[in-house]
Design a protein around this motif. Structure first.
Motif, mmCIF file in Angstrom:
data_model
loop_
_atom_site.group_PDB
_atom_site.id
_atom_site.type_symbol
_atom_site.label_atom_id
_atom_site.label_comp_id
_atom_site.label_asym_id
_atom_site.label_seq_id
_atom_site.Cartn_x
_atom_site.Cartn_y
_atom_site.Cartn_z
ATOM 1 N N TYR A 188 -3.220 0.087 73.495
ATOM 2 C CA TYR A 188 -2.261 0.945 74.210
ATOM 3 C C TYR A 188 -0.863 0.369 74.049
ATOM 4 C CZ TYR A 188 -0.074 3.572 78.008
ATOM 5 O OH TYR A 188 0.753 4.383 78.737
ATOM 6 N N ASN A 189 -0.003 1.143 73.370
ATOM 7 C CA ASN A 189 1.379 0.713 73.167
ATOM 8 C C ASN A 189 2.206 1.039 74.385
ATOM 9 O OD1 ASN A 189 1.523 -0.190 70.263
ATOM 10 N ND2 ASN A 189 0.526 1.810 70.056
ATOM 11 N N ILE A 190 2.881 0.035 74.925
ATOM 12 C CA ILE A 190 3.704 0.255 76.109
ATOM 13 C C ILE A 190 4.946 -0.596 75.981
ATOM 14 C CG2 ILE A 190 2.194 -1.384 77.339
ATOM 15 C CD1 ILE A 190 2.975 0.160 79.927
ATOM 16 N N GLY A 191 6.114 0.094 75.900
ATOM 17 C CA GLY A 191 7.377 -0.614 75.701
ATOM 18 C C GLY A 191 7.348 -1.392 74.402
ATOM 19 N N ALA A 192 7.814 -2.654 74.437
ATOM 20 C CA ALA A 192 7.790 -3.487 73.238
ATOM 21 C C ALA A 192 6.445 -4.163 73.049
ATOM 22 C CB ALA A 192 8.895 -4.540 73.318
ATOM 23 N N GLY A 193 5.446 -3.768 73.825
ATOM 24 C CA GLY A 193 4.178 -4.490 73.769
ATOM 25 C C GLY A 193 2.991 -3.604 73.472
ATOM 26 N N MET A 194 1.846 -4.223 73.345
ATOM 27 C CA MET A 194 0.596 -3.504 73.167
ATOM 28 C C MET A 194 -0.504 -4.230 73.939
ATOM 29 S SD MET A 194 -1.479 -2.191 69.793
ATOM 30 C CE MET A 194 -1.990 -3.775 69.156
ATOM 31 N N ILE A 195 -1.276 -3.436 74.680
ATOM 32 C CA ILE A 195 -2.432 -3.974 75.386
ATOM 33 C C ILE A 195 -3.670 -3.724 74.529
ATOM 34 C CG2 ILE A 195 -3.875 -3.742 77.458
ATOM 35 C CD1 ILE A 195 -1.268 -2.775 78.886
ATOM 36 N N ARG A 196 -4.498 -4.746 74.391
ATOM 37 C CA ARG A 196 -5.773 -4.635 73.681
ATOM 38 C C ARG A 196 -6.889 -4.855 74.694
ATOM 39 N NH1 ARG A 196 -4.880 -5.869 67.982
ATOM 40 N NH2 ARG A 196 -2.766 -6.675 67.662
ATOM 41 N N ALA A 197 -7.957 -4.089 74.609
ATOM 42 C CA ALA A 197 -9.084 -4.310 75.510
ATOM 43 C C ALA A 197 -10.367 -3.916 74.810
ATOM 44 C CB ALA A 197 -8.925 -3.507 76.799
ATOM 45 N N GLY A 198 -11.453 -4.560 75.166
ATOM 46 C CA GLY A 198 -12.728 -4.218 74.555
ATOM 47 C C GLY A 198 -13.896 -4.753 75.349
ATOM 48 N N VAL A 199 -15.063 -4.151 75.071
ATOM 49 C CA VAL A 199 -16.312 -4.650 75.618
ATOM 50 C C VAL A 199 -17.382 -4.387 74.566
ATOM 51 C CG1 VAL A 199 -16.738 -2.487 76.864
ATOM 52 C CG2 VAL A 199 -17.909 -4.583 77.591
ATOM 53 N N GLY A 200 -18.329 -5.318 74.431
ATOM 54 C CA GLY A 200 -19.347 -5.129 73.408
ATOM 55 C C GLY A 200 -20.562 -5.992 73.664
ATOM 56 N N ARG A 201 -21.597 -5.710 72.898
ATOM 57 C CA ARG A 201 -22.862 -6.413 73.083
ATOM 58 C C ARG A 201 -23.606 -6.487 71.749
ATOM 59 N NH1 ARG A 201 -27.094 -5.591 78.015
ATOM 60 N NH2 ARG A 201 -25.135 -5.805 79.157
ATOM 61 N N LYS A 202 -24.274 -7.609 71.542
ATOM 62 C CA LYS A 202 -25.128 -7.781 70.359
ATOM 63 C C LYS A 202 -26.514 -8.161 70.836
ATOM 64 C CE LYS A 202 -25.018 -11.576 67.898
ATOM 65 N NZ LYS A 202 -24.501 -12.670 67.049
ATOM 66 N N THR A 203 -27.553 -7.457 70.350
ATOM 67 C CA THR A 203 -28.914 -7.671 70.845
ATOM 68 C C THR A 203 -29.891 -7.793 69.695
ATOM 69 O OG1 THR A 203 -28.298 -6.130 72.595
ATOM 70 C CG2 THR A 203 -30.579 -6.854 72.539
ATOM 71 N N PRO A 204 -30.543 -8.946 69.552
ATOM 72 C CA PRO A 204 -31.630 -9.041 68.582
ATOM 73 C C PRO A 204 -32.863 -8.345 69.141
ATOM 74 C CG PRO A 204 -31.298 -11.147 69.685
ATOM 75 C CD PRO A 204 -30.284 -10.201 70.252
ATOM 76 N N ASP A 205 -33.720 -7.828 68.262
ATOM 77 C CA ASP A 205 -34.940 -7.146 68.723
ATOM 78 C C ASP A 205 -35.904 -8.162 69.324
ATOM 79 O OD1 ASP A 205 -35.287 -8.279 66.143
ATOM 80 O OD2 ASP A 205 -37.198 -7.239 65.972
ATOM 81 N N ASN A 206 -36.688 -7.707 70.265
ATOM 82 C CA ASN A 206 -37.757 -8.524 70.835
ATOM 83 C C ASN A 206 -37.233 -9.842 71.403
ATOM 84 O OD1 ASN A 206 -40.430 -8.877 71.504
ATOM 85 N ND2 ASN A 206 -40.951 -9.921 69.592
ATOM 86 N N PHE A 207 -35.986 -9.793 71.930
ATOM 87 C CA PHE A 207 -35.300 -11.007 72.347
ATOM 88 C C PHE A 207 -36.025 -11.764 73.460
ATOM 89 C CE2 PHE A 207 -32.246 -13.171 75.115
ATOM 90 C CZ PHE A 207 -31.731 -14.077 74.204
ATOM 91 N N LEU A 208 -36.574 -11.018 74.414
ATOM 92 C CA LEU A 208 -37.160 -11.685 75.580
ATOM 93 C C LEU A 208 -38.303 -12.614 75.188
ATOM 94 C CD1 LEU A 208 -37.050 -8.951 78.339
ATOM 95 C CD2 LEU A 208 -35.726 -11.069 78.159
ATOM 96 N N ASN A 209 -39.061 -12.200 74.175
ATOM 97 C CA ASN A 209 -40.209 -13.012 73.786
ATOM 98 C C ASN A 209 -39.866 -14.142 72.830
ATOM 99 O OD1 ASN A 209 -42.031 -11.520 75.329
ATOM 100 N ND2 ASN A 209 -42.081 -9.913 73.763
ATOM 101 N N SER A 210 -38.877 -13.936 71.982
ATOM 102 C CA SER A 210 -38.593 -14.960 70.966
ATOM 103 C C SER A 210 -37.093 -15.004 70.672
ATOM 104 C CB SER A 210 -39.384 -14.660 69.695
ATOM 105 O OG SER A 210 -39.251 -13.309 69.333
ATOM 106 N N PRO A 211 -36.346 -15.650 71.540
ATOM 107 C CA PRO A 211 -34.883 -15.628 71.389
ATOM 108 C C PRO A 211 -34.402 -16.596 70.309
ATOM 109 C CG PRO A 211 -35.477 -16.879 73.335
ATOM 110 C CD PRO A 211 -36.769 -16.393 72.729
#
Lengths: 350, 350, 350
Positions: free
Chosen positions: C279-302
């Motif tokens: 988001y560009n605001i004045g002379a600046g820019m705000i960056r924001a994010g959220v994310g997730r990475k999940t291996p399969d069958n994680f609970l049993n063999s992380p």
């Protein structure tokens, strides 16, 4: 005064204190796709050495000039410096003066012989598989056997380079002399034993390595003769010539003899010859050559390979700086391998 | 949009999207021939550090500027980066801002003390054998003992560099502070044992290393004082001054004391002094100096060398950027070696 | 003739034989101070990759252009090349042609997928700890698992790169294909055993690695889809898009799935997603994010980590080329670590 020095360093220097400088950046980026028939891999490789260089000339007045040149070498297919272990400025790192007396430079660069011979080779001394310089034109000779592993085979480090002016418009003499400095070689057995190698690690040469070349050129004719002795006292001499029967055609031939008797027990003498041609036609140039390298007494003790090579190439100029190329070569290295080689690529000077 | 970004990357960027940039390429190529009387080798070497640098300044308006500087160091006699193991940008790699508040930069570079002291040394801080900076002027002190092997002795990595403006036209303060980051050192025994070294491999400093220097200059007079503490808590202080009785003559002197008590058992204190002069005459400059370095309690336990040095040099300017030089030095390093040293070379700035 | 060639080399070349060249030097120097809450060290580091590059374009007429680009990567806090072991031209080393047919280049560079995806990531693909590209956006995927140790994870060496023109003003296709060349990998056990690893040292890939990406952009909308298969036959597909509801705001999201079934026994499938905004605001820019990475069958063999990340950043532009930034991130890597990360720095393009 210190304060003004720091002020300079922090303010002046950033705002162009060296504005009088004129550094030229130059280089070559050559990449292509190639195939050797004795492997099943189509590879991305090169025909020419890849360079990124910085050089400059300063007019000192009265015909005197100061010169410097620094040349990075790299492999564009992987982004590494050449062979991953060579010096950053593998190409050259030299500084010197040029005037009526000729040119004198200090540092690291091609020896007089190695630089001269490239003009009599149909691939212009490029390390292409289809070319002849590395293997045949220099009889497999190594100018710098006592450098650190991976270092180049056709340069002197720690050297003084002198070139006369072109005398009478036809004659030039080139001399390279290296200091007797150790430069990080691994031990070389030579005529010694594994326990007592002839050349220990980081060996100091007994005699300063040197290289001489002379060229005479007039009208369509040009000839050269060269002699070099390296840090393990291998001796090489080489002669060659070129002739242009018509402006578009350059014919060339050379012969060389390498004597490794000081350090090699078997097959110390190697002889090589090549003949080649460059023919300009339209926007392109055809390259062709044939050559052979023969160690002495090969039939009885083939410790060093015997090589026969035939090759043709074609450059198609897109501009004065950029061309596309195809090469085809047949190489028979006895007893190692026989193969055909094909490549297709782009060569760009900047 | 992605497509326009890729289009930009492939079309726009190549055609000058950064046209507003103004990078200055600068550097030094110095090479000469030298001889030490305790060896029988005439070597090709250097008097000065060899540099290839890139720097720029961007005017941000309101007196504010952004600065960057990247400086490669190399050995021209062999074409390698300095010492073959140092960082590519051994000289410096810094970015920062300059304004009314002074200059603040982040990255890697000379510490405040090391940079300041070079202006009070008759060889201008060059690492020439005839010069005094490395061995005497800094009392053999190492600013960065916990870097990877081969790294330089007079820089901080991971540091913030602050310089005040020149206050009142006469005073400047310089501060360098490094982060407490591990930087790849090998284990150092110090006051520990081989089994339990005082500083383990890749050690994290307990206290942030820092360096301070202040200079006062007025008319022909200039003085400095500096204090530095490194990552193994060696402490060094240094004072010095210069005086120009006539414009062509600069006299200089400095004194320094190094305290390694935190990490060294024997001879922890080292003191050193030097006096020197630069005298401009015609197109040349004469350099001369004498100095001495003395570890404490040397007679009883000479673990650290004692050094006496006398040297003279002459620069002959071919232009503002290029000079020829000769150096002669006598160095007595007890108990290691006594030798004379001679060199002759060319120094070219570009 | 040889003599004229040497004369050229020694006289002509130094005085501007390449005057027609126009090499652009460009780069980035980014340095800042950062802190991770799971360490007690305030470090000097970076948010972006640091670059020093050389590039040029030559107009060959008829809409045809020759292009080259060489890009050094380095760490400004210590002055070394990136990771101290990567290629000198880690960024890229490519040469090629551009015309109506699009752009074709040879050498080393980002794969089509890796280059495309950066435009849909709120930190613009920068390797900032607060950013998502390296770990989440590419699902931890490695484009080049069979390179020498230390080499980069998102480039192909020995490759051909083709980009179509932007078709109809909205569509572009990008293709990268690498040669089946060995490139110095250490042995990788994979589905083999330590004694018989699936991939031996310096392994030759069985299938040429390739990467495809396509983008469609119209008005405020842009989407991409990409597919890549690397030298150990890991397969990755990825889709994403961006939308600008108002010119100052860019929303973005992506999803990717990595299948390592050919070489990994446990958790071969990894999925990841992210959403972000600029988001560009004045002379600046705000960056924001959220994310997730999940291996399969994680609970049993992380065997592979699961990652959750949230981050915000702010750029304050001092000019079009220079900005100050702050980043804050919270990262939960199960089972490895949970930490907050803060950084403050300066980013300068030159």
């Amino acid at each position: 005064m210190k304060k003004s020095l720091v002020a300079l360093a922090l303010m002046g220097a950033f705002s162009g204190a060296y504005a009088q400088s004129s550094v030229t950046i130059y280089g070559t980026l050559d990449a292509g796709v190639s195939r050797r028939t004795d492997t099943d891999v189509t590879a991305v490789g090169k025909r020419d050495n890849n360079k990124l260089g910085f050089r400059g000339v300063e007019d000192l007045g009265s015909g005197l000039k100061a010169l410097f040149q620094l040349e990075i070498r790299y492999e564009p297919d992987t982004g590494v410096i050449e062979s991953t272990t060579r010096p950053l400025f593998q190409g050259q790192s030299r500084v010197g003066l040029q005037g009526d007396f000729g040119t004198i430079r200090l540092g690291r660069g091609l020896t007089a012989f190695q630089e001269t011979s490239t003009a009599y080779e149909p691939w212009s001394g490029m390390p292409a598989v289809a070319g002849y310089q590395t293997d045949l034109q220099v009889a497999g000779y190594t100018s710098d056997p006592l450098s650190a592993p991976g270092n180049s085979a056709n340069r002197f480090s720690n050297a003084v380079f002198y070139n006369t002016p072109v005398i009478g418009g036809i004659f030039q003499l080139n001399v390279t002399v290296a200091a007797k400095e150790a430069n990080g070689n691994a031990a070389i057995v030579g005529r010694g034993t594994a326990a007592a190698p002839q050349f220990t690690a980081n060996y100091v040469p007994q005699v300063a390595p040197y290289s001489l070349s002379a060229t005479v050129g007039q009208g369509p004719y040009s000839i050269y003769a060269a002699y070099e002795r390296n840090a393990v006292e291998t001796k090489l001499w080489s002669i060659g010539g070129s002739f242009k029967p018509i402006p578009a055609l350059k014919l060339m031939a050379s012969y060389q003899r390498q004597d490794q008797d000081n350090s090699v027990l078997i097959n110390p003498i190697t002889k090589a010859w090549l003949v080649g041609a460059n023919y300009n036609i339209g926007a392109g140039m055809i390259r062709a050559g044939v050559g052979r390298k023969t160690p002495d007494n090969f039939l009885n003790s083939p410790a060093i390979a015997k090589t026969k090579q035939f090759s043709v190439g074609y450059d198609y100029n897109l501009s004065a700086r950029t061309y596309l190329y195809v090469d085809a070569a047949r190489k028979k290295i006895t007893p190692a391998a026989t193969f055909n080689y094909y490549s297709l690529g782009i060569h760009h000077n900047f």
